[in-house]
Enzyme design. Sequence first.
Site, mmCIF file in Angstrom:
data_model
loop_
_atom_site.group_PDB
_atom_site.id
_atom_site.type_symbol
_atom_site.label_atom_id
_atom_site.label_comp_id
_atom_site.label_asym_id
_atom_site.label_seq_id
_atom_site.Cartn_x
_atom_site.Cartn_y
_atom_site.Cartn_z
ATOM 1 N N ILE A 124 71.702 32.705 36.430
ATOM 2 C CA ILE A 124 71.029 31.777 37.332
ATOM 3 C C ILE A 124 71.996 30.728 37.857
ATOM 4 O O ILE A 124 71.997 30.394 39.045
ATOM 5 C CB ILE A 124 69.838 31.112 36.610
ATOM 6 C CG1 ILE A 124 68.733 32.147 36.358
ATOM 7 C CG2 ILE A 124 69.288 29.944 37.428
ATOM 8 C CD1 ILE A 124 67.608 31.647 35.480
ATOM 9 N N TYR B 141 66.135 28.037 19.773
ATOM 10 C CA TYR B 141 66.280 27.901 21.224
ATOM 11 C C TYR B 141 65.035 27.246 21.822
ATOM 12 O O TYR B 141 65.137 26.298 22.627
ATOM 13 C CB TYR B 141 66.487 29.289 21.827
ATOM 14 C CG TYR B 141 66.538 29.338 23.339
ATOM 15 C CD1 TYR B 141 67.704 29.040 24.029
ATOM 16 C CD2 TYR B 141 65.421 29.708 24.083
ATOM 17 C CE1 TYR B 141 67.765 29.096 25.412
ATOM 18 C CE2 TYR B 141 65.464 29.769 25.464
ATOM 19 C CZ TYR B 141 66.636 29.464 26.122
ATOM 20 O OH TYR B 141 66.687 29.520 27.495
#
Length: 323
Positions: free
Chosen positions: A52, A205
């Site tokens: 991204i 995460y």
Amino acid sequence: MSIYRSVTWFVKGLREYTKGGYQSASKHFNSSDLDVDIAHRSYMITGANSGIGRFVALTIAKKGGTVHLVCRNKDRGEAAQKDIREQARNENVHLHIVDLSRPAQIVAFTEQFKNSGQTLNVLINNAGVLVNGDQRQVTEDGLETTFATNTLGVHMLTKGLIPVLKNAEDPRVITVSSGGMLVQKLDVKDLQFERMTKFDGTLAYSQTKRQEVVLTSLYAKLYPEIHFSSMHPGWVDTPGVQTSLPQFYEKMKDKLRSEEQGADTVIWLAVSPAATKHGSGLFFQDRTPVSTHLPLAWTKSSPAEEQELISKLDELAQKYTTV
């Protein structure tokens, strides 16, 4: 993590986070939102050599913006810089080699950038780490790797660049979080996952991504001159997903979004005047502010817990950067 949260989140994900979810949401996008002249503006993107981040950097460079790539790996960073310059026909693509899990490197970089006299309109905190497996990993500084990169690194880079951003026109900070944070309640008592019975890289995460969303809302109150936002790109087919979540990737690869679809809201938040019409500190999905909690999931934190998070980060930053 409760079974309710997991099931509710996954069902939501199948409906909203896939490429089908993007295609449905994009029907309501204003096509003119990205028709903006950004030739006079400067953008810094972390983790910009792949996925991204690279797509965002390339798109902004093609639009004529000045781009600062912040990458950990010199070879991959130089390759990305060369490729973006050539594709965008824009020489104003600069490379900075910084390991965002190393506090001292962040301090050195932000000091150098401030002293350089360069301007910065937009900071995009995109870089992130997801440890694949059940082995807790630590950096050379003794910090847990996920926390060091995704939370402490983001905090130190953002705070270090606040003085530069404050001097810019229409300053913005965008943090690429994750919908996975919806299954986590902020836990300020175990920031480095030392109390986990068994380390879980995916849960670590998700917890750091919850921390990023909380920090974004706190920054918005601390620095009202700057527009802050966090966002979820959806489930995207990136090299990071392929290597960090191989089982998820194999099951979902036909439903995953493209990098372009995942990057869309980041770019919109970075360049569009429409983005700053929304309040600062919000969490976005497909160009729309959305809730940071699942219904009945009991994941809300108290103001005291949120203040404890930022206080602990400031203490750690001071500890690891004072010689």
